[in-house]
Design a protein around this motif. Structure first.
Motif, PDB file in Angstrom:
ATOM      1  N   TRP A   1       0.822  -1.215   0.000  1.00  0.00           N
ATOM      2  CA  TRP A   1       0.000   0.000   0.000  1.00  0.00           C
ATOM      3  C   TRP A   1       0.851   1.257   0.000  1.00  0.00           C
TER       4      TRP A   1
ATOM      5  N   ASP B   1       3.463   5.120  -9.593  1.00  0.00           N
ATOM      6  CA  ASP B   1       2.325   5.186 -10.499  1.00  0.00           C
ATOM      7  C   ASP B   1       1.987   3.839 -11.135  1.00  0.00           C
TER       8      ASP B   1
ATOM      9  N   ARG C   1       0.119   1.708  -8.253  1.00  0.00           N
ATOM     10  CA  ARG C   1      -1.092   2.220  -7.603  1.00  0.00           C
ATOM     11  C   ARG C   1      -2.399   1.613  -8.130  1.00  0.00           C
ATOM     12  N   PRO C   2      -2.641   1.622  -9.479  1.00  0.00           N
ATOM     13  CA  PRO C   2      -3.932   1.085  -9.942  1.00  0.00           C
ATOM     14  C   PRO C   2      -4.096  -0.401  -9.618  1.00  0.00           C
TER      15      PRO C   2
ATOM     16  N   THR D   1      -4.867  -0.666  -5.837  1.00  0.00           N
ATOM     17  CA  THR D   1      -6.204  -0.122  -5.574  1.00  0.00           C
ATOM     18  C   THR D   1      -7.263  -1.151  -5.950  1.00  0.00           C
ATOM     19  N   GLU D   2      -7.100  -1.748  -7.115  1.00  0.00           N
ATOM     20  CA  GLU D   2      -8.059  -2.746  -7.606  1.00  0.00           C
ATOM     21  C   GLU D   2      -8.052  -3.977  -6.699  1.00  0.00           C
TER      22      GLU D   2
ATOM     23  N   THR E   1      -9.813  -3.240  -3.402  1.00  0.00           N
ATOM     24  CA  THR E   1     -11.266  -3.215  -3.563  1.00  0.00           C
ATOM     25  C   THR E   1     -11.814  -4.632  -3.538  1.00  0.00           C
TER      26      THR E   1
ATOM     27  N   ASN F   1      -7.838   5.663   3.150  1.00  0.00           N
ATOM     28  CA  ASN F   1      -7.815   6.885   2.351  1.00  0.00           C
ATOM     29  C   ASN F   1      -6.469   7.090   1.646  1.00  0.00           C
TER      30      ASN F   1
ATOM     31  N   LEU G   1      -4.842   5.478  -0.860  1.00  0.00           N
ATOM     32  CA  LEU G   1      -4.699   5.368  -2.316  1.00  0.00           C
ATOM     33  C   LEU G   1      -5.843   6.010  -3.084  1.00  0.00           C
ATOM     34  N   THR G   2      -6.996   6.125  -2.439  1.00  0.00           N
ATOM     35  CA  THR G   2      -8.142   6.711  -3.130  1.00  0.00           C
ATOM     36  C   THR G   2      -8.843   7.674  -2.172  1.00  0.00           C
ATOM     37  N   ASP G   3      -9.668   8.544  -2.712  1.00  0.00           N
ATOM     38  CA  ASP G   3     -10.437   9.465  -1.872  1.00  0.00           C
ATOM     39  C   ASP G   3     -11.615   8.692  -1.286  1.00  0.00           C
ATOM     40  N   ASP G   4     -11.541   8.439  -0.002  1.00  0.00           N
ATOM     41  CA  ASP G   4     -12.529   7.592   0.676  1.00  0.00           C
ATOM     42  C   ASP G   4     -13.522   8.449   1.469  1.00  0.00           C
TER      43      ASP G   4
END
Lengths: 201, 201
Positions: A117, A124, A127-128, A131-132, A135, B176, B178-181
């Motif tokens: 994380w 860069d 990160r995606p 993030t995926e 989720t 929060n 990696l993404t806007d949570d």
């Protein structure tokens, strides 16, 4: 006909070997990430740790990002299966379920995921992917929590109650990173399980 | 007598300058850590960012560990003061207090502290410093939370309720990263503020 049977017979052990190699690489990758962080984690280091040639490792995982995101996902899935196996009859005593959920966020897997994380925040390319992955793993953990807590998400606030519990579990994982926080954690778990009981009805 | 007065007059601005330099270094150190992580954070990089000579930086902070632990502590103290200033009359609306506590764990300070924690897990020189820092900052945050929530810690379970809330806040900080949570976070805060209200009485 005889030739086909021989080929089949040879293919099965080869697939087994390939699966075993893959699994060894994934487990070594999580251990490496937990111990040495992202900066110290390369495909070559993991191959050596797993006792696999670098070529074979690269055949399974062409890039560093492939290997480490697959590793965290694989071990997360293993832990989810182990969690479900702890409560084979479904909904169970809430304190026991909360304790087991919190346990997901201590130990080497959490440490490895945390390294991933934090690195993903700066890189860069990573990160995606992370993030995926987060989720997907987060959704699955939420699903298991709802099921084992016997929570009725059609009631207002229940979804957020479970989410907040999992956020707390992650925070407890952080608190355990540098010191053994287990005594305090046990008291917090007991109290929050009681709050949860009131919140879930 | 006249000579003494002149010396005093000269000393004051010099001390002010020194304090201002120190403060610039501390703020630059937190920003550097948040953006580049521990691996990219050196005394030289921070000196350059702060527009201070490397020698002056090393005068204030002889080692890398000194600079970055002092930086996280300084900014944590600043945030604690800002938090108290938000509620000058003491105990306040619990949802507002929970939201403000959770806000402590989002943004660059949390990101910087997280980099420091994760690095401390791997580095023997850093670990005791960060552990001690975390204990101190954690105690102060707990004290403020108890005060602003109007929590009576003599009642059983109240201490653990507040601790769990701060663990949840840390976990929300991680979510929060990696993404806007923020949308999900707001709903979790609303729900747990209500559960907490019931738990704290």
């Amino acid at each position: 006909m005889g030739g086909v049977r021989t080929t089949e017979r040879e293919r099965v052990p080869k697939q087994d070997r390939s699966r075993a190699t893959r699994q060894r690489l994934l487990e070594a990758a999580v251990a490496c990430l937990a111990e040495h962080g992202w900066a110290g984690s390369t495909v070559a280091a993991v191959a050596e740790r797993a006792g696999v040639s670098r070529g074979a490792a690269q055949h399974h995982f062409p890039t560093r990002e492939d290997l480490f995101t697959a590793a965290v996902e694989y071990v997360s899935e293993e832990r989810s299966l182990a969690l479900r196996a702890l409560f084979p009859d479904g909904p169970a005593d809430r304190r026991a379920v909360v304790a087991a959920l919190v346990d997901l966020y201590t130990g080497p897997l959490f440490r490895a995921a945390l390294h991933l994380w934090v690195a993903a925040g700066d890189e860069d390319q990573l990160r995606p992917r992370v993030t995926e992955l987060e989720t997907r793993v987060g959704r699955e953990t939420h699903r298991i929590a709802v099921e084992l807590l016997g929570a009725d998400e059609s009631r207002p606030g229940v979804r957020e109650t479970v989410q907040g519990l999992l956020d707390m579990a992650r925070g407890l994982g952080l608190a355990n990173l540098l010191t053994d926080d287990s005594a305090r954690r046990e008291r917090v778990v007991a109290q929050w399980a009681a709050l949860l009981d009131a919140g879930l009805g």
